[in-house]
Write a protein that holds these residues in place. Structure first.
Motif, PDB file in Angstrom:
ATOM      1  N   MET A  94       0.820  -1.211   0.000  1.00 54.16           N
ATOM      2  CA  MET A  94       0.000   0.000   0.000  1.00 54.16           C
ATOM      3  C   MET A  94       0.850   1.256   0.000  1.00 54.16           C
ATOM      4  O   MET A  94       0.495   2.248  -0.636  1.00 54.16           O
ATOM      5  N   ARG A  95       1.965   1.219   0.708  1.00 54.10           N
ATOM      6  CA  ARG A  95       2.864   2.383   0.691  1.00 54.10           C
ATOM      7  C   ARG A  95       3.402   2.609  -0.718  1.00 54.10           C
ATOM      8  O   ARG A  95       3.551   3.745  -1.154  1.00 54.10           O
ATOM      9  N   ARG A 132       0.296   3.851  -3.158  1.00 53.58           N
ATOM     10  CA  ARG A 132      -0.292   5.187  -2.968  1.00 53.58           C
ATOM     11  C   ARG A 132       0.466   6.277  -3.707  1.00 53.58           C
ATOM     12  O   ARG A 132      -0.085   7.330  -3.974  1.00 53.58           O
ATOM     13  N   THR A 133       1.709   6.016  -4.094  1.00 54.50           N
ATOM     14  CA  THR A 133       2.477   7.011  -4.843  1.00 54.50           C
ATOM     15  C   THR A 133       2.595   6.682  -6.328  1.00 54.50           C
ATOM     16  O   THR A 133       3.172   7.461  -7.074  1.00 54.50           O
ATOM     17  N   ARG A 193      -7.581   6.957  -8.481  1.00 52.73           N
ATOM     18  CA  ARG A 193      -7.894   7.594  -7.202  1.00 52.73           C
ATOM     19  C   ARG A 193      -8.805   6.726  -6.335  1.00 52.73           C
ATOM     20  O   ARG A 193      -8.607   6.618  -5.135  1.00 52.73           O
ATOM     21  N   LYS A 202      -6.869   4.153  -4.597  1.00 48.29           N
ATOM     22  CA  LYS A 202      -6.083   4.747  -3.514  1.00 48.29           C
ATOM     23  C   LYS A 202      -6.963   5.004  -2.291  1.00 48.29           C
ATOM     24  O   LYS A 202      -6.535   4.817  -1.156  1.00 48.29           O
ATOM     25  N   VAL A 203      -8.211   5.409  -2.522  1.00 43.00           N
ATOM     26  CA  VAL A 203      -9.147   5.614  -1.416  1.00 43.00           C
ATOM     27  C   VAL A 203      -9.433   4.282  -0.718  1.00 43.00           C
ATOM     28  O   VAL A 203      -9.454   4.202   0.514  1.00 43.00           O
ATOM     29  N   LEU A 216      -6.503   3.450   1.383  1.00 44.28           N
ATOM     30  CA  LEU A 216      -6.473   4.300   2.567  1.00 44.28           C
ATOM     31  C   LEU A 216      -7.455   3.785   3.620  1.00 44.28           C
ATOM     32  O   LEU A 216      -7.144   3.734   4.816  1.00 44.28           O
ATOM     33  N   VAL A 250      -5.925   0.832   5.358  1.00 46.11           N
ATOM     34  CA  VAL A 250      -4.912   1.233   6.340  1.00 46.11           C
ATOM     35  C   VAL A 250      -5.590   1.774   7.599  1.00 46.11           C
ATOM     36  O   VAL A 250      -5.210   1.429   8.724  1.00 46.11           O
ATOM     37  N   LEU A 251      -6.607   2.609   7.416  1.00 45.47           N
ATOM     38  CA  LEU A 251      -7.319   3.155   8.578  1.00 45.47           C
ATOM     39  C   LEU A 251      -7.994   2.052   9.380  1.00 45.47           C
ATOM     40  O   LEU A 251      -8.050   2.110  10.610  1.00 45.47           O
TER      41      LEU A 251
END
Length: 136
Positions: free
Chosen positions: A48-49, A52-53, A59, A62-63, A66, A69-70
């Protein structure tokens, strides 16, 4: 120190300890399903790291990453983290579902390039590759 702050610090410590146990198990267990499960979340964080870049990742994917991860970082879980082995199970399931969702929009090779673990495990999670359609 206020009671709520102590509770937060204890929750963070429990999550950190469970992650450390997963990392140690992922490195020490013999090859097999247990080792794959123990290494799944650390591999997901690394992937994921990287994703994300990556400009090739849409997008909405990526959401989804995220949110995954949360979910993992959240101290509120369906299965409490302090239960050995099964504590992180809800995290694994949530991350697997969100990664599978992201896998529908991210090119498969991009996911495989970002995945630090056994690519076979990721292939099994994502399922068969969708045929690409070409327009003339």
């Amino acid at each position: 120190m206020p009671g709520w702050l102590q509770a937060v610090l204890i929750a963070v410590a429990v999550v950190v300890v469970s992650w450390l146990v997963l990392i140690v198990l992922a490195r020490r267990l013999p090859p097999g399903v247990a080792k794959d499960l123990a290494g799944f979340l650390p591999d997901c964080v690394t992937a994921m790291r990287t994703l994300r870049t990556d400009p090739r990742v849409p997008r909405r994917a990526k959401v989804a990453l995220l949110i995954a991860v949360l979910w993992v970082l959240s101290p509120i879980d369906l299965i409490p983290e302090f239960l050995p082995v099964i504590g992180p199970l809800d995290d694994v399931i949530a991350v697997a579902l969100l990664l599978r969702y992201a896998g529908r929009t991210v090119p498969r090779q991009v996911l495989l390039d970002a995945w630090p673990g056994d690519p076979y495990l990721l292939e099994r999670l994502l399922g068969p590759a969708r045929p690409t359609t070409t327009t003339d």
